[in-house]
Each structure stands twice: as structure tokens, then as C-alpha cells.
Enzyme design. Structure first.
Site, PDB file in Angstrom:
ATOM      1  N   ILE A 118       0.873  -1.110  -0.097  1.00  0.00           N
ATOM      2  CA  ILE A 118       0.088   0.046   0.062  1.00  0.00           C
ATOM      3  C   ILE A 118       0.944   1.188   0.075  1.00  0.00           C
ATOM      4  CG2 ILE A 118      -1.814   1.210   1.144  1.00  0.00           C
ATOM      5  CD1 ILE A 118      -2.544  -2.024   0.179  1.00  0.00           C
ATOM      6  N   GLU A 119       0.630   2.140  -0.963  1.00  0.00           N
ATOM      7  CA  GLU A 119       1.312   3.407  -1.053  1.00  0.00           C
ATOM      8  C   GLU A 119       0.316   4.710  -0.713  1.00  0.00           C
ATOM      9  OE1 GLU A 119       3.670   5.872  -4.610  1.00  0.00           O
ATOM     10  OE2 GLU A 119       2.733   3.783  -4.929  1.00  0.00           O
TER      11      GLU A 119
END
Length: 124
Positions: A118-119
Site C-alpha cells: 500500500i502506497e
């Protein structure tokens, strides 16, 4: 004119849907929704992230933890780091300069409990 003009939803494959919902609600503050006879999703602005368990959807080649998603925030990168640290989430990388769909972004990367990358990114 392009045939495709937007992304409506993506799908992440997880081990336990309700555990994933709890993680995203707690860590990122997203709203969980129920649709289509009990399916679960995470509402992110005008888009959503549908959640599925392995084998639920037979038309794709899903695997647990193979997702890689960039989410946009209006929070400063330092706020993202502080929130993740407060929730005990290990940061994989960042804050770091990257390029998003609309230009330069500053990103913080972490893995969800299923290993999906997840960014969380902000535009300057």
C-alpha cells in the site's frame, strides 16, 4: 477519445475480509461498505476497493498479497508516517519522491496484513 476514462474499483485478495476491513478502517480511516448480497469493500472517495478471499472470483488469477495500490491523501507525509507508527504499522519505504498519475508525489509504503503493498501519497 480513449475508451476508458476512470477507475471505478479494484479488488484485493485477502485471507480474512473482516480482518482486512478492520485494518483499513483503523489505520487509514476509510469507510467499509457492504454491497451485492453481503460483499465488502472500502470506499475511497469516488472509488472503492472490493475485498475477496482466494477462490471467491474464478475469472481472475488472484493470489493473496499480490496487490499494489497507491492511495492519495491530503495529509502531509509526516502525518502519514505518524499515523502508521501510532498504529504499529511498519513502513517499507518513505517518505520518498515518486511520480503519480497527475505528477510529482511524496509516498509512504507499507504492507497490509495480507502482504499487499500500500502506497499513501500526497501531491505537493
Amino acid at each position: 477519445m480513449p475508451l476508458v476514462t476512470a477507475i471505478d474499483h479494484i479488488v484485493l485478495t485477502v485471507r480474512d475480509i473482516e480482518a482486512a476491513v478492520a485494518f483499513y478502517e483503523q489505520v487509514l480511516g476509510v469507510e467499509a461498505v457492504t454491497f451485492a448480497g453481503g460483499r465488502r469493500a472500502l470506499q475511497v472517495g469516488d472509488q472503492k476497493i472490493n475485498l475477496q478471499v482466494l477462490g471467491q472470483e474464478t475469472r481472475n488469477h488472484a493470489a493473496i498479497g499480490c496487490g499494489d495500490v497507491c492511495l492519495v491523501t491530503e495529509a502531509a507525509p509526516e502525518e502519514v508516517v505518524a499515523r502508521l507508527e501510532a498504529e504499529g504499522v511498519a513502513i517499507v519505504e518513505g517518505p520518498v519522491a515518486k511520480t503519480g498519475a497527475r505528477g510529482a508525489i511524496t509516498s509512504v509504503y507499507f504492507n497490509d496484513p495480507d502482504g499487499n503493498l500500500i502506497e499513501v501519497s500526497s501531491y505537493g
